[in-house]
Scaffold this motif. Structure first.
Motif, mmCIF file in Angstrom:
data_model
loop_
_atom_site.group_PDB
_atom_site.id
_atom_site.type_symbol
_atom_site.label_atom_id
_atom_site.label_comp_id
_atom_site.label_asym_id
_atom_site.label_seq_id
_atom_site.Cartn_x
_atom_site.Cartn_y
_atom_site.Cartn_z
ATOM 1 N N TYR A 176 0.824 -1.211 0.000
ATOM 2 C CA TYR A 176 0.000 0.000 0.000
ATOM 3 C C TYR A 176 0.860 1.263 0.000
ATOM 4 O O TYR A 176 0.518 2.260 -0.622
ATOM 5 C CB TYR A 176 -0.936 0.000 1.211
ATOM 6 N N THR A 177 1.987 1.231 0.703
ATOM 7 C CA THR A 177 2.800 2.446 0.729
ATOM 8 C C THR A 177 3.548 2.664 -0.581
ATOM 9 O O THR A 177 3.836 3.792 -0.952
ATOM 10 C CB THR A 177 3.814 2.421 1.891
ATOM 11 N N SER A 178 3.857 1.564 -1.289
ATOM 12 C CA SER A 178 4.621 1.776 -2.518
ATOM 13 C C SER A 178 3.729 2.083 -3.723
ATOM 14 O O SER A 178 4.238 2.433 -4.787
ATOM 15 C CB SER A 178 5.527 0.573 -2.801
ATOM 16 N N LEU A 179 2.423 1.997 -3.547
ATOM 17 C CA LEU A 179 1.538 2.347 -4.666
ATOM 18 C C LEU A 179 1.370 3.859 -4.737
ATOM 19 O O LEU A 179 1.489 4.568 -3.733
ATOM 20 C CB LEU A 179 0.173 1.683 -4.483
ATOM 21 N N ASP A 180 1.068 4.350 -5.942
ATOM 22 C CA ASP A 180 0.899 5.781 -6.179
ATOM 23 C C ASP A 180 -0.167 6.381 -5.245
ATOM 24 O O ASP A 180 -1.128 5.713 -4.874
ATOM 25 C CB ASP A 180 0.470 5.971 -7.639
ATOM 26 N N GLU A 181 0.038 7.616 -4.868
ATOM 27 C CA GLU A 181 -0.883 8.234 -3.913
ATOM 28 C C GLU A 181 -2.307 8.361 -4.434
ATOM 29 O O GLU A 181 -3.263 8.345 -3.665
ATOM 30 C CB GLU A 181 -0.367 9.629 -3.536
ATOM 31 N N SER A 182 -2.447 8.507 -5.762
ATOM 32 C CA SER A 182 -3.796 8.703 -6.293
ATOM 33 C C SER A 182 -4.595 7.394 -6.318
ATOM 34 O O SER A 182 -5.801 7.407 -6.565
ATOM 35 C CB SER A 182 -3.710 9.297 -7.695
ATOM 36 N N ILE A 183 -3.945 6.279 -6.053
ATOM 37 C CA ILE A 183 -4.691 5.015 -5.950
ATOM 38 C C ILE A 183 -5.310 4.948 -4.558
ATOM 39 O O ILE A 183 -4.636 5.162 -3.554
ATOM 40 C CB ILE A 183 -3.760 3.805 -6.166
ATOM 41 N N ARG A 184 -6.623 4.669 -4.517
ATOM 42 C CA ARG A 184 -7.254 4.575 -3.200
ATOM 43 C C ARG A 184 -7.150 3.144 -2.704
ATOM 44 O O ARG A 184 -7.675 2.228 -3.338
ATOM 45 C CB ARG A 184 -8.731 4.948 -3.298
ATOM 46 N N LYS A 185 -6.439 2.969 -1.605
ATOM 47 C CA LYS A 185 -6.233 1.621 -1.089
ATOM 48 C C LYS A 185 -7.325 1.308 -0.070
ATOM 49 O O LYS A 185 -7.635 2.124 0.787
ATOM 50 C CB LYS A 185 -4.869 1.501 -0.412
ATOM 51 N N ILE A 186 -7.871 0.136 -0.204
ATOM 52 C CA ILE A 186 -8.916 -0.267 0.732
ATOM 53 C C ILE A 186 -8.411 -1.463 1.511
ATOM 54 O O ILE A 186 -8.108 -2.513 0.933
ATOM 55 C CB ILE A 186 -10.214 -0.625 -0.012
ATOM 56 N N ASP A 187 -8.304 -1.292 2.808
ATOM 57 C CA ASP A 187 -7.760 -2.372 3.629
ATOM 58 C C ASP A 187 -8.865 -3.337 4.044
ATOM 59 O O ASP A 187 -9.916 -2.937 4.541
ATOM 60 C CB ASP A 187 -7.096 -1.779 4.873
ATOM 61 N N THR A 188 -8.653 -4.625 3.817
ATOM 62 C CA THR A 188 -9.647 -5.611 4.244
ATOM 63 C C THR A 188 -9.070 -6.534 5.309
ATOM 64 O O THR A 188 -9.767 -7.363 5.856
ATOM 65 C CB THR A 188 -10.088 -6.489 3.052
ATOM 66 N N TYR A 189 -7.788 -6.391 5.561
ATOM 67 C CA TYR A 189 -7.131 -7.319 6.479
ATOM 68 C C TYR A 189 -7.745 -7.257 7.878
ATOM 69 O O TYR A 189 -8.091 -8.273 8.471
ATOM 70 C CB TYR A 189 -5.634 -7.007 6.539
ATOM 71 N N ASN A 190 -7.913 -6.029 8.375
ATOM 72 C CA ASN A 190 -8.348 -5.890 9.762
ATOM 73 C C ASN A 190 -9.758 -6.422 9.987
ATOM 74 O O ASN A 190 -10.024 -7.091 10.979
ATOM 75 C CB ASN A 190 -8.240 -4.438 10.193
ATOM 76 N N ILE A 191 -10.638 -6.134 9.041
ATOM 77 C CA ILE A 191 -12.018 -6.596 9.224
ATOM 78 C C ILE A 191 -12.087 -8.127 9.181
ATOM 79 O O ILE A 191 -12.769 -8.759 9.992
ATOM 80 C CB ILE A 191 -12.959 -5.946 8.178
ATOM 81 N N LEU A 192 -11.307 -8.717 8.266
ATOM 82 C CA LEU A 192 -11.334 -10.179 8.167
ATOM 83 C C LEU A 192 -10.704 -10.819 9.405
ATOM 84 O O LEU A 192 -11.190 -11.817 9.924
ATOM 85 C CB LEU A 192 -10.609 -10.628 6.904
ATOM 86 N N LYS A 193 -9.641 -10.232 9.864
ATOM 87 C CA LYS A 193 -8.965 -10.741 11.057
ATOM 88 C C LYS A 193 -9.928 -10.702 12.254
ATOM 89 O O LYS A 193 -9.989 -11.626 13.062
ATOM 90 C CB LYS A 193 -7.739 -9.864 11.309
ATOM 91 N N MET A 194 -10.701 -9.597 12.306
ATOM 92 C CA MET A 194 -11.625 -9.421 13.419
ATOM 93 C C MET A 194 -12.731 -10.475 13.396
ATOM 94 O O MET A 194 -13.204 -10.929 14.429
ATOM 95 C CB MET A 194 -12.249 -8.038 13.304
ATOM 96 N N LEU A 195 -13.118 -10.855 12.182
ATOM 97 C CA LEU A 195 -14.255 -11.776 12.048
ATOM 98 C C LEU A 195 -13.834 -13.234 11.977
ATOM 99 O O LEU A 195 -14.629 -14.088 11.600
ATOM 100 C CB LEU A 195 -15.017 -11.424 10.772
#
Lengths: 377, 457
Positions: free
Chosen positions: A164-183
């Protein structure tokens, strides 16, 4: 002395019978080209030539042929998994065997390829709309803490962060890790596969669709249909271990909502055909294909939604069960599978006709450096 | 094609055995030679070409030594030429030297077993020179000495004299075959069950940073390495011996339960018996004749072990391993009078052998010293969660492997005499052999082969 001679003779006879019966069974066995349980093509009989004999490739292929077509191969391999997991560590062919589930434990040297990051940034540069990017963890990323410590290095979380940090700033990154980990107490991942279940995909959808500018449909609007409860996924195929319960495949349909009006698949040679989604005919083979059917580079889905919103979805198989949730929001969804593309993306579709592009990939696909080779002009 | 592959066990072995049995007695040798050539060709045609040239050159060298036998000085010339050729070949393939010789040969080509048949060939040439034997006229017989497929891959090596005697006393019948299969399956189990799982344990231990390796893990890992090495080498030797029995050749035993001995001297004399005795016969004995003093002999002894170390592994690590083994035997002899309890003896021998093995296993000298530090508790960590995990899953297996690497089981059967136990074993052993073969088949079924060989010899 006499006794031991007799017992040696019996040994000889028994072993000879054993070896020859498997030799004969193997030779006269009906040779299959494809193994359903392992979900892969079996090695063909090697082509004989002096060259292949000279460099030893003939014999290597013959060894592979022998192994793939050995009589009762599936039973032998299942037995191997049971023996190995009872005898010592619970790892068979790189698959960790837990009572509850199988996990990929072959995570020694995976790293996200830099080519993919460059290609993604380049795509965004040339594109007029907004790019969204989501990497979905594999089951190892979410359940990895049951692995022995020396194998579980929490790599996927780190990989995602650095991606996520190495992708261009104009790309909107959507994190799914935390929600899946929680569930992770819920049935969000298959037990015998690395991928998400439809239920897991629903939560990924909830997270993503809000970022895409819609209100997610609530869970109770869906009618859930159990398609099969005999699904064995890619982890099972690698070890054929029968001790973990087979999985359930669900299909979610939105009662009273929009419907698919037209779904067309396009092949690499330009041919196209009407495609049926959630086709139960596919339950005969690789059951996971049931969602999207035959693997094609491009599928165009038109729905009865009347909002003129169009989405370009660039994805791998992790998104197969995710598409069913998008139907309520877009009038057109273009689905590109770069793994199956042999021609450049512009051959199938012009990305600039779509105001939104969503990249949805399993994090393990990002290791494939050729993945995004053809998404730029 | 290794012995531990489905294609060999369920293809080459039964078919060649069948062909061998139905050929008339007079043609058996020729057929065995052809089968061995096919075995080489099945590894790759290059391997067969190499073997034929190699055999032919040694055959010619042997013949010349024999022709010139009356003139001692002159006959040394073909001997040195022959030995030079053999040594250059082993250096070419085992090391990076003489790279120009490999120009036309694909890089991955390695004549597996070269370290073994080189010793056979050199021993043959020296024996002719010393007039212990005549040069073999029959090319097929000599070809079998080097190329016979039951011994070509890390199989047992014997002197040419012994080999000829084996040929004379050669007989194949059903009970002989039964013994052969039992030994073969024993070797297969050693390789597929013991060595492969011990290798997993060793790699699991090694997976962590050497600076953080706990004391217990270091010892576990080295024990696993040593057992893995022992079971790999003796597994292949047993498989070879077993196949030899099936074809009517009684090869000698290669290992006599060395790992857990009461003295280092016992370890040394029971470890890879034919290899060690080859070096004693052709390296240390001639040199010992040059000097009488005890000091000189000890130096020669240590030096011979250095060469053996280099034979296992041609670099500084192998050298150090051999050197330490030789040195510890010499030191042990100096204190030879000291009486030790059996248990104490086993523990101290085990500790010394493990510490030596650190050098044989490590990828570099500095790694080995770091590992040694971990074994001596220098990392100041006694155990960690990995230790518990490994102990949980490997203790039973380690105990079983340890038990079968000692002679306890064999002694139990041997000493039982005519009692019931022996009868039970007689009934039990055929079923057990088939059962174990099935287990091994299951374990190699996925890849069709168990390829880990730890050392390319």
């Amino acid at each position: 002395m006499k006794k031991s001679k007799l017992s040696d003779k019996i040994t000889a006879v028994l072993i000879i019978i054993f070896i020859f019966s498997f030799l004969i069974l193997t030779v006269f066995r009906e040779k299959k080209e494809y193994s359903l349980s392992e979900n892969r093509s079996l090695a063909p009989y090697p082509h004989f030539s002096v060259q292949s004999l000279e460099d030893g490739s003939y014999i290597r292929e013959l060894e592979a042929y022998m192994a793939d077509h050995f009589a009762y191969r599936d039973e032998w391999v299942s037995a191997k998994a049971s023996i190995e997991s009872d005898m010592c560590e619970k790892i068979v062919n790189g698959v960790y065997i837990d009572d509850e589930r199988l996990l990929n434990a072959d995570i020694s040297d995976c790293s996200i390829s830099a080519e993919n990051i460059t290609a993604l940034n380049k795509f965004t540069e040339d594109y007029s709309g907004t790019v969204y990017f989501t990497a979905v963890p594999t089951s190892t990323g979410v359940y990895g803490d049951i692995l022995p410590e020396y194998l579980f290095l929490d790599t996927e979380k780190n990989q995602m962060d650095s991606l996520y940090t190495s992708l261009d700033e104009s790309i909107r990154k959507i994190d799914t890790y935390n929600i899946l980990k929680m569930l992770n107490d819920n049935y969000i991942y298959y037990r015998n596969d690395t991928k998400l279940t439809s239920y897991g995909a629903y939560y990924v959808y909830r997270t993503i669709i809000q970022k895409l500018g819609f209100l997610p449909s609530s869970y109770d609007k869906y009618t859930i249909k159990h398609i099969t409860s005999d699904f064995r996924g890619n982890l099972y195929s690698r070890c054929l271990y029968n001790g973990v319960k087979p999985d359930i495949i669900d299909v979610y349909s939105y009662s009273g909502g929009a419907e698919i009006t037209n779904c067309t698949a396009y092949k690499n040679n330009g041919m196209s055909y009407r495609k049926k989604l959630n086709d139960t005919d596919f339950l005969e083979g690789d059951m996971y294909r049931m969602y999207l059917g035959e693997e094609e580079p491009f599928i165009r889905i038109k729905t009865s939604v009347n909002n003129e919103k169009k989405l370009l979805l660039i994805k791998d198989s992790y998104a197969d069960c995710f598409i069913q949730f998008l139907i309520q929001h877009y009038s057109e969804i273009a689905v590109i599978s770069p793994e199956h593309m042999e021609k450049n993306i512009s051959y199938f579709v012009d990305p600039n006709n779509y105001e939104q592009t969503l990249f949805l990939f399993g994090i393990d696909s990002m290791e494939n450096e050729k993945l995004f080779e053809l998404i730029n002009k | 094609m290794l012995y531990s592959s489905l294609l060999f066990i369920y293809g080459f072995l039964p078919l060649s055995l069948l062909i061998y049995i139905i050929t008339p007695e007079s043609l058996k040798k020729t057929v065995l030679f052809i089968l061995s050539m096919i075995f080489c060709a099945l590894n790759s045609l290059k391997f067969l070409e190499f073997m034929i040239i190699y055999t032919f050159i040694n055959y010619i060298a042997g013949a010349f030594i024999w022709i010139l036998r009356e003139k001692k000085a002159l006959s040394a010339v073909p001997m040195f030429m022959g030995i030079l050729f053999d040594v250059v070949m082993i250096f070419t393939f085992r090391t990076e030297s003489f790279a120009f010789l490999k120009k036309n040969i694909p890089e991955e080509f390695f004549p597996l077993g070269i370290s073994f048949f080189t010793l056979s060939a050199i021993g043959y040439l020296i024996d002719i020179y010393k007039r212990r034997i005549r040069a073999e006229r029959n090319f097929i017989k000599f070809g079998l000495y080097l190329m016979m497929f039951p011994k070509i891959i890390m199989g047992p090596i014997v002197s040419y004299n012994t080999f000829k005697r084996m040929f004379k006393s050669h007989k194949s019948d059903l009970s002989e075959m039964g013994i052969g299969f039992t030994i073969f399956v024993k070797g297969l189990v050693k390789k597929v069950v013991a060595a492969d799982t011990m290798y997993m344990l060793y790699t699991a231990v090694k997976n962590v940073d050497i600076w953080k390796m706990p004391f217990i893990n270091a010892w576990l890992g080295m024990t696993a390495y040593m057992l893995c090495l022992y079971f790999t080498l003796s597994g292949f030797a047993d498989m070879g011996t077993g196949i030899g029995y099936c074809f009517g050749f009684r090869f000698p035993q290669s290992f006599n339960y060395p790992v857990f001995s009461t003295k280092i001297r016992n370890f040394v004399s029971n470890w890879h018996i034919q290899i060690v005795s080859w070096f004693r016969r052709y390296v240390s004995k001639p040199l010992c004749k040059l000097g009488e003093s005890r000091f000189y002999r000890n130096v020669i002894y240590i030096m011979t072990w250095c060469v053996i170390g280099l034979w296992y592994r041609f670099d500084a690590n192998g050298l150090l391993w051999g050197c330490f083994i030789g040195l510890s035997v010499v030191v042990e002899k100096l204190f030879g009078r000291t009486k030790l309890l059996k248990a104490t003896g086993i523990i101290y021998t085990y500790a010394v052998i493990m510490i030596c093995a650190v050098f044989l296993s490590g990828e570099s000298i500095s790694y080995s010293f770091n590992y040694l530090l971990a074994m001596l508790g220098g990392n100041k960590i006694f155990a960690d969660s990995l230790t518990l995990y490994l102990l949980k899953y490997y203790t039973l297996l380690l105990l079983i492997c340890t038990y079968f690497s000692t002679n306890l089981f064999r002694n139990m059967v041997m000493r039982s005499g005519k009692t019931k136990l022996r009868m039970i074993m007689g009934i039990f052993s055929p079923i057990m052999t088939v059962f174990l073969l099935a287990i091994c088949t299951a374990l190699i079924s996925y890849n069709g082969i168990s390829e880990m060989i730890l050392m390319k010899l």
